[in-house]
Design a protein around this motif. Structure first.
Motif, PDB file in Angstrom:
ATOM      1  N   ASN A   1      50.150 116.008  30.840  1.00 45.80           N
ATOM      2  CA  ASN A   1      50.657 114.979  31.756  1.00 45.80           C
ATOM      3  C   ASN A   1      49.766 114.821  32.979  1.00 45.80           C
ATOM      4  OD1 ASN A   1      52.811 114.406  30.113  1.00 45.80           O
ATOM      5  ND2 ASN A   1      54.315 115.563  31.290  1.00 45.80           N
ATOM      6  N   ILE A   2      49.149 115.917  33.393  1.00 46.47           N
ATOM      7  CA  ILE A   2      48.244 115.863  34.557  1.00 46.47           C
ATOM      8  C   ILE A   2      47.070 114.939  34.261  1.00 46.47           C
ATOM      9  CG2 ILE A   2      46.636 117.214  35.964  1.00 46.47           C
ATOM     10  CD1 ILE A   2      48.556 119.576  35.720  1.00 46.47           C
ATOM     11  N   THR A   3      46.482 115.086  33.064  1.00 54.12           N
ATOM     12  CA  THR A   3      45.346 114.244  32.685  1.00 54.12           C
ATOM     13  C   THR A   3      45.750 112.782  32.604  1.00 54.12           C
ATOM     14  OG1 THR A   3      44.299 116.047  31.435  1.00 54.12           O
ATOM     15  CG2 THR A   3      43.623 113.805  30.885  1.00 54.12           C
ATOM     16  N   VAL A   4      46.857 112.497  31.924  1.00 52.41           N
ATOM     17  CA  VAL A   4      47.308 111.113  31.765  1.00 52.41           C
ATOM     18  C   VAL A   4      47.668 110.503  33.122  1.00 52.41           C
ATOM     19  CG1 VAL A   4      49.032 109.607  30.705  1.00 52.41           C
ATOM     20  CG2 VAL A   4      48.115 111.548  29.414  1.00 52.41           C
TER      21      VAL A   4
ATOM     22  N   ARG B   1      47.094 106.763  38.031  1.00 49.34           N
ATOM     23  CA  ARG B   1      46.681 106.559  39.423  1.00 49.34           C
ATOM     24  C   ARG B   1      45.537 105.540  39.500  1.00 49.34           C
ATOM     25  NH1 ARG B   1      44.790 111.214  43.550  1.00 49.34           N
ATOM     26  NH2 ARG B   1      43.643 111.983  41.741  1.00 49.34           N
ATOM     27  N   ALA B   2      44.530 105.707  38.605  1.00 48.77           N
ATOM     28  CA  ALA B   2      43.384 104.795  38.617  1.00 48.77           C
ATOM     29  C   ALA B   2      43.817 103.362  38.324  1.00 48.77           C
ATOM     30  CB  ALA B   2      42.346 105.265  37.601  1.00 48.77           C
ATOM     31  N   ILE B   3      44.754 103.205  37.401  1.00 49.94           N
ATOM     32  CA  ILE B   3      45.247 101.861  37.074  1.00 49.94           C
ATOM     33  C   ILE B   3      46.052 101.293  38.235  1.00 49.94           C
ATOM     34  CG2 ILE B   3      46.819 100.567  35.568  1.00 49.94           C
ATOM     35  CD1 ILE B   3      45.965 102.521  33.308  1.00 49.94           C
ATOM     36  N   GLY B   4      46.867 102.134  38.859  1.00 48.78           N
ATOM     37  CA  GLY B   4      47.610 101.691  40.043  1.00 48.78           C
ATOM     38  C   GLY B   4      46.676 101.214  41.141  1.00 48.78           C
ATOM     39  N   GLU B   5      45.565 101.904  41.312  1.00 49.08           N
ATOM     40  CA  GLU B   5      44.578 101.518  42.322  1.00 49.08           C
ATOM     41  C   GLU B   5      43.886 100.205  41.946  1.00 49.08           C
ATOM     42  OE1 GLU B   5      42.178 105.005  42.493  1.00 49.08           O
ATOM     43  OE2 GLU B   5      43.527 106.058  43.881  1.00 49.08           O
ATOM     44  N   GLU B   6      43.667  99.993  40.639  1.00 49.08           N
ATOM     45  CA  GLU B   6      43.076  98.724  40.191  1.00 49.08           C
ATOM     46  C   GLU B   6      43.995  97.559  40.557  1.00 49.08           C
ATOM     47  OE1 GLU B   6      39.845  99.065  37.167  1.00 49.08           O
ATOM     48  OE2 GLU B   6      39.883  99.257  39.339  1.00 49.08           O
ATOM     49  N   TYR B   7      45.289  97.730  40.270  1.00 50.49           N
ATOM     50  CA  TYR B   7      46.246  96.680  40.606  1.00 50.49           C
ATOM     51  C   TYR B   7      46.309  96.458  42.121  1.00 50.49           C
ATOM     52  CZ  TYR B   7      48.284  95.880  35.987  1.00 50.49           C
ATOM     53  OH  TYR B   7      48.494  95.504  34.685  1.00 50.49           O
TER      54      TYR B   7
ATOM     55  N   LEU C   1      55.073 111.593  35.722  1.00 44.77           N
ATOM     56  CA  LEU C   1      54.317 112.466  34.811  1.00 44.77           C
ATOM     57  C   LEU C   1      53.852 113.734  35.514  1.00 44.77           C
ATOM     58  CD1 LEU C   1      52.063 109.858  32.951  1.00 44.77           C
ATOM     59  CD2 LEU C   1      53.918 111.194  31.945  1.00 44.77           C
ATOM     60  N   ASN C   2      53.444 113.562  36.772  1.00 47.97           N
ATOM     61  CA  ASN C   2      52.859 114.678  37.517  1.00 47.97           C
ATOM     62  C   ASN C   2      53.301 114.589  38.979  1.00 47.97           C
ATOM     63  OD1 ASN C   2      51.263 116.669  38.665  1.00 47.97           O
ATOM     64  ND2 ASN C   2      49.401 115.411  38.629  1.00 47.97           N
ATOM     65  N   PRO C   3      54.350 115.308  39.353  1.00 54.69           N
ATOM     66  CA  PRO C   3      54.880 115.237  40.723  1.00 54.69           C
ATOM     67  C   PRO C   3      53.847 115.563  41.802  1.00 54.69           C
ATOM     68  CG  PRO C   3      56.428 116.362  39.282  1.00 54.69           C
ATOM     69  CD  PRO C   3      55.159 116.195  38.489  1.00 54.69           C
ATOM     70  N   LYS C   4      52.775 116.251  41.436  1.00 48.48           N
ATOM     71  CA  LYS C   4      51.750 116.623  42.415  1.00 48.48           C
ATOM     72  C   LYS C   4      50.619 115.596  42.506  1.00 48.48           C
ATOM     73  CE  LYS C   4      52.537 121.613  42.081  1.00 48.48           C
ATOM     74  NZ  LYS C   4      51.925 122.944  41.806  1.00 48.48           N
TER      75      LYS C   4
END
Length: 264
Positions: free
Chosen positions: A213-216, A221-227, A246-249
């Motif tokens: 889940n950390i990797t995914v 995050r990268a897609i959120g930044e693209e948007y 997926l990853n609370p941290k």
């Protein structure tokens, strides 16, 4: 047939009564040998100019000459020589082994003298575009080309899109798949084709990856930044929050707060 002829086969003789023909004991082996540069595969790699492609091919030929690699060089030896050379010289050559062809021969030898009697091609390895039918090779070439095109400011990804769609398999939900889909979506973001960007990003969301889940979540995050960079704040917020699920941290809480304030 008498019991003598059954257990003691007749010894063949030549016309010369004093000369006995010795029957050869044969053995067989297979060997993969170097078969030249795969120019068709190189044609599938992106070069910003024809001159850069020519320089690349010249460099390959120069390395082969220095290492004295010929059509008699075994595949294992070829691979080792090339790997050691580019490592020691700190040369960057993408898809090193795929740049060359190899033929596998069936070789007949005299077991006693170890002399080669005959040699014929048993089977040929994949060449050119055939190599792209391999899942990882196809996705990696498409990803490589997308990155090179973005760096060069050439934003036509039609060939890469076709290659990725042709290569994707329901049997693989791994890093190569998610990376290829993300890079394709990113390419369409850079070229301002938001519709296609969303199409490939949404495949990532539907997929069930055999990754942590950390990797995914890092891709989320990268897609959120693209948007966010595309000023599509609502969808940016969804991807970032799903990433935290997926990853609370996942380090996106400040960006989430910023987006929420901008949406007020």
């Amino acid at each position: 047939m008498s019991w003598i002829s059954k257990f003691f086969p007749k010894i063949e003789r030549s016309d010369n009564k004093d000369e006995t023909i010795t029957q050869v004991e044969r053995a067989y082996k297979t060997e993969a040998l170097f078969a030249g540069i795969d120019y068709e595969f190189i044609d599938k790699l992106y070069f910003h100019t024809a001159e850069l492609k020519d320089i690349f091919i010249y460099q390959l030929n120069e390395i082969l000459t220095v290492l004295k690699i010929s059509e008699q060089t075994k595949r294992v030896e070829t691979t080792q020589l090339l790997t050691d050379y580019i490592t020691n010289k700190e040369i960057e050559i993408p898809f090193l082994i795929y740049l060359f062809n190899f033929e596998t021969y069936s070789i007949e030898i005299d077991k006693v003298s170890n002399i080669e009697i005959s040699k014929k091609i048993a089977f040929a390895s994949n060449k050119g575009k055939e190599k792209l039918s391999h899942y990882y090779t196809g996705l990696n070439v498409a990803s490589y080309n997308i990155e090179k095109k973005i760096a060069a400011g050439y934003l036509d990804f039609l060939e890469e899109e076709e290659l990725i769609n042709r290569t994707l398999s329901d049997e693989h939900y791994d890093f190569a798949r998610i990376s290829g889909l993300f890079l394709l979506g990113h390419g369409f973001f850079v070229s301002n084709n938001i519709e296609k960007m969303e199409y490939y990003f949404n495949i990532i969301k539907k997929d069930k990856y055999e990754l942590s889940n950390i990797t995914v979540s890092e891709y989320y995050r990268a897609i959120g930044e693209e948007y966010y960079n595309a000023k599509i704040l609502e969808k940016s917020l969804i991807w970032l929050k799903d990433g935290i699920t997926l990853n609370p941290k996942l380090g996106v809480k400040k960006l989430i707060q910023k987006i929420e304030n901008e949406l007020i």
